[in-house]
Design a protein around this motif. Structure first.
Motif, PDB file in Angstrom:
ATOM      1  N   GLU A 106       3.653  27.395  80.934  1.00 16.70           N
ATOM      2  CA  GLU A 106       4.596  27.473  79.830  1.00 16.70           C
ATOM      3  C   GLU A 106       4.731  28.939  79.440  1.00 16.70           C
ATOM      4  O   GLU A 106       3.727  29.648  79.296  1.00 16.70           O
ATOM      5  CB  GLU A 106       4.113  26.663  78.626  1.00 16.70           C
ATOM      6  CG  GLU A 106       5.052  26.825  77.423  1.00 16.70           C
ATOM      7  CD  GLU A 106       4.753  25.902  76.257  1.00 16.70           C
ATOM      8  OE1 GLU A 106       3.715  25.210  76.282  1.00 16.70           O
ATOM      9  OE2 GLU A 106       5.572  25.887  75.316  1.00 16.70           O
TER      10      GLU A 106
ATOM     11  N   ASN B 198      10.613  27.473  76.147  1.00 16.21           N
ATOM     12  CA  ASN B 198      10.889  26.897  74.822  1.00 16.21           C
ATOM     13  C   ASN B 198      12.280  27.296  74.336  1.00 16.21           C
ATOM     14  O   ASN B 198      12.636  28.471  74.379  1.00 16.21           O
ATOM     15  CB  ASN B 198       9.855  27.397  73.808  1.00 16.21           C
ATOM     16  CG  ASN B 198       8.487  26.820  74.088  1.00 16.21           C
ATOM     17  OD1 ASN B 198       8.243  25.645  73.857  1.00 16.21           O
ATOM     18  ND2 ASN B 198       7.598  27.651  74.630  1.00 16.21           N
TER      19      ASN B 198
ATOM     20  N   ASP C  11       9.102  18.628  72.875  1.00 16.91           N
ATOM     21  CA  ASP C  11       7.888  19.379  72.530  1.00 16.91           C
ATOM     22  C   ASP C  11       7.321  18.886  71.202  1.00 16.91           C
ATOM     23  O   ASP C  11       8.048  18.313  70.388  1.00 16.91           O
ATOM     24  CB  ASP C  11       8.268  20.866  72.407  1.00 16.91           C
ATOM     25  CG  ASP C  11       7.073  21.793  72.598  1.00 16.91           C
ATOM     26  OD1 ASP C  11       5.937  21.308  72.694  1.00 16.91           O
ATOM     27  OD2 ASP C  11       7.311  23.013  72.669  1.00 16.91           O
TER      28      ASP C  11
ATOM     29  N   GLU D 142      -1.056  18.834  74.936  1.00 12.30           N
ATOM     30  CA  GLU D 142      -1.240  20.237  74.550  1.00 12.30           C
ATOM     31  C   GLU D 142      -2.540  20.452  73.798  1.00 12.30           C
ATOM     32  O   GLU D 142      -2.999  19.576  73.077  1.00 12.30           O
ATOM     33  CB  GLU D 142      -0.118  20.677  73.611  1.00 12.30           C
ATOM     34  CG  GLU D 142       1.231  20.743  74.252  1.00 12.30           C
ATOM     35  CD  GLU D 142       2.236  21.390  73.324  1.00 12.30           C
ATOM     36  OE1 GLU D 142       2.921  22.304  73.786  1.00 12.30           O
ATOM     37  OE2 GLU D 142       2.348  20.986  72.153  1.00 12.30           O
TER      38      GLU D 142
ATOM     39  N   LYS E  39       5.726  16.062  75.417  1.00 10.52           N
ATOM     40  CA  LYS E  39       4.513  16.851  75.199  1.00 10.52           C
ATOM     41  C   LYS E  39       3.825  16.362  73.937  1.00 10.52           C
ATOM     42  O   LYS E  39       4.419  16.359  72.855  1.00 10.52           O
ATOM     43  CB  LYS E  39       4.845  18.340  75.091  1.00 10.52           C
ATOM     44  CG  LYS E  39       5.472  18.885  76.374  1.00 10.52           C
ATOM     45  CD  LYS E  39       5.533  20.400  76.379  1.00 10.52           C
ATOM     46  CE  LYS E  39       4.214  21.007  76.808  1.00 10.52           C
ATOM     47  NZ  LYS E  39       4.374  22.447  77.172  1.00 10.52           N
TER      48      LYS E  39
ATOM     49  N   GLU F 277      12.048  23.026  77.238  1.00  6.27           N
ATOM     50  CA  GLU F 277      11.346  22.354  76.151  1.00  6.27           C
ATOM     51  C   GLU F 277      12.125  22.520  74.859  1.00  6.27           C
ATOM     52  O   GLU F 277      12.518  23.630  74.514  1.00  6.27           O
ATOM     53  CB  GLU F 277       9.942  22.948  75.937  1.00  6.27           C
ATOM     54  CG  GLU F 277       9.002  22.683  77.074  1.00  6.27           C
ATOM     55  CD  GLU F 277       7.573  23.106  76.750  1.00  6.27           C
ATOM     56  OE1 GLU F 277       7.292  23.547  75.622  1.00  6.27           O
ATOM     57  OE2 GLU F 277       6.736  22.986  77.659  1.00  6.27           O
TER      58      GLU F 277
HETATM   59 MG    MG Z   1       6.408  24.431  74.035  1.00  3.24          MG
END
Ligand code: MG
Ligand code: C2E
Ligand code: MG
Ligand code: MG
Length: 287
Positions: free
Chosen positions: A59, A117, A178, A235, A199, A149
């Motif tokens: 990421e 992101n 996310d 995560e 996520k 994301e």
């Molecule tokens: Mg993220």
């Protein structure tokens, strides 16, 4: 000598004035200067396949590197960037860094993916797809190496979100939601978006094995994701117990300090090569 000292003193005074005026700038003014001076750097956090311990990608996480070298965490400037519209040039700088820094690695290892992101503003009107396609395509990334994301907040405008996600998938990108579970999303909301992955937020991973009300929630989130055929990435995995719980419950991927912290590109490239070598020689990291 006097002249030389005079011009030296002038330079010092000018430098001090610039410093002071920069200090007196509003946070927004400072951020605008940072954008103009391209002060953003990207760190990469390995994404791990739980069953094999193999690194499958990263990421991309932005940091603001101030002129004195200190790194500012994204939580401290992304909200302001989102409110002010500065998020777009920041996203562009992140994408440029990914292309420049990871292009060779990604051309070599086609199974790797990078997760980027995006804010609500990026997701509007599909702008993000043009930027990603153009800038990463130039560096030889294949579209199926790119994951987008977005948070629930970023996907608030559901019709717009549905359109952009569908278009992204047509082009071969994967799309993940996310920080799942921290917003207001309902099952119905989740069902109405053509997503690839979910996520699980760190707060739920933290609750694993803690006998709190939250610890039951993660099992439900996992079941829900499975029933919608979404891939799951957990995560903030910090302990072996958490990794084992997730593996036992059928979660495929995770990120967290138990495996690796976000790191500069050069370190990530070493990390990947080592991870792949270890895999090829049959050593598994978690089992
Ligand atoms: Mg993220
Ligand atoms: P996120 O996308 O949910 O990223 C995960 C955050 O969890 C990262 O924080 C990561 O460093 C942190 N993390 C990962 N594993 C662990 C762990 O085991 N323990 C702990 N304590 N933390 C862990 P980071 O890098 O500070 O980023 C914070 C948030 O800022 C991100 O949350 C994301 O929402 C946002 N962000 C970061 N980069 C970008 C970007 O390029 N664009 C946009 N729009 N937002 C970004
Ligand atoms: Mg998250
Ligand atoms: Mg987060």
């Amino acid at each position: 000598l006097f002249l030389a000292f005079g011009s030296f003193a002038t330079i010092v005074i000018i430098a001090l004035v610039i410093r002071m005026s920069r200090k007196r700038l509003s946070p927004l003014g400072e951020l605008a200067i940072a954008v103009r001076k391209r002060e953003f750097v990207v760190h990469y956090q390995p994404i791990i396949e739980l069953s094999s311990g193999l690194c499958v990608g990263a990421e991309a996480l932005v940091r603001w590197q101030r002129p004195d070298g200190t790194l500012v965490r994204p939580d401290l400037f992304i909200p302001l960037a989102e409110q002010s519209g500065l998020i777009r040039p920041i996203t562009d700088q992140v994408i440029d860094a990914i292309g420049r820094e990871l292009g060779p690695l990604f051309r070599k290892h086609r199974s790797l993916h990078v997760a980027i992101n995006f804010a609500a503003d990026d997701f509007k009107t599909g702008r993000v797809l043009e930027t990603v396609g153009h800038r990463l395509g130039n560096h030889g990334f294949a579209n199926d190496q790119i994951w987008l994301e977005a948070t629930e907040r970023g996907l608030m405008d559901i019709d717009e979100a549905r359109k952009t996600i569908a278009e992204a998938r047509t082009r071969g990108y994967s799309v993940a939601i996310d920080d799942f579970g921290t917003g207001y999303s309902s099952l119905q909301y989740l069902q109405s978006l053509p997503l690839d992955a979910l996520k699980i937020d760190k707060s739920f991973v933290d609750a694993i094995n803690r006998q709190t009300a939250t610890s039951a929630v993660i099992a439900h989130i996992i079941e829900m994701a499975k029933s919608l055929s979404l891939s799951i990435i957990a995560e903030g995995v910090e302990t072996r117990e958490q990794a084992e719980y997730l593996l036992d419950h059928g979660v495929e991927f995770c990120q967290g300090w138990f495996y690796a912290k976000p790191m500069p590109a050069a370190d990530f490239i070493d990390y990947v090569e080592t991870s792949l070598q270890r895999h090829d020689s049959g050593v598994v990291m978690l089992s």
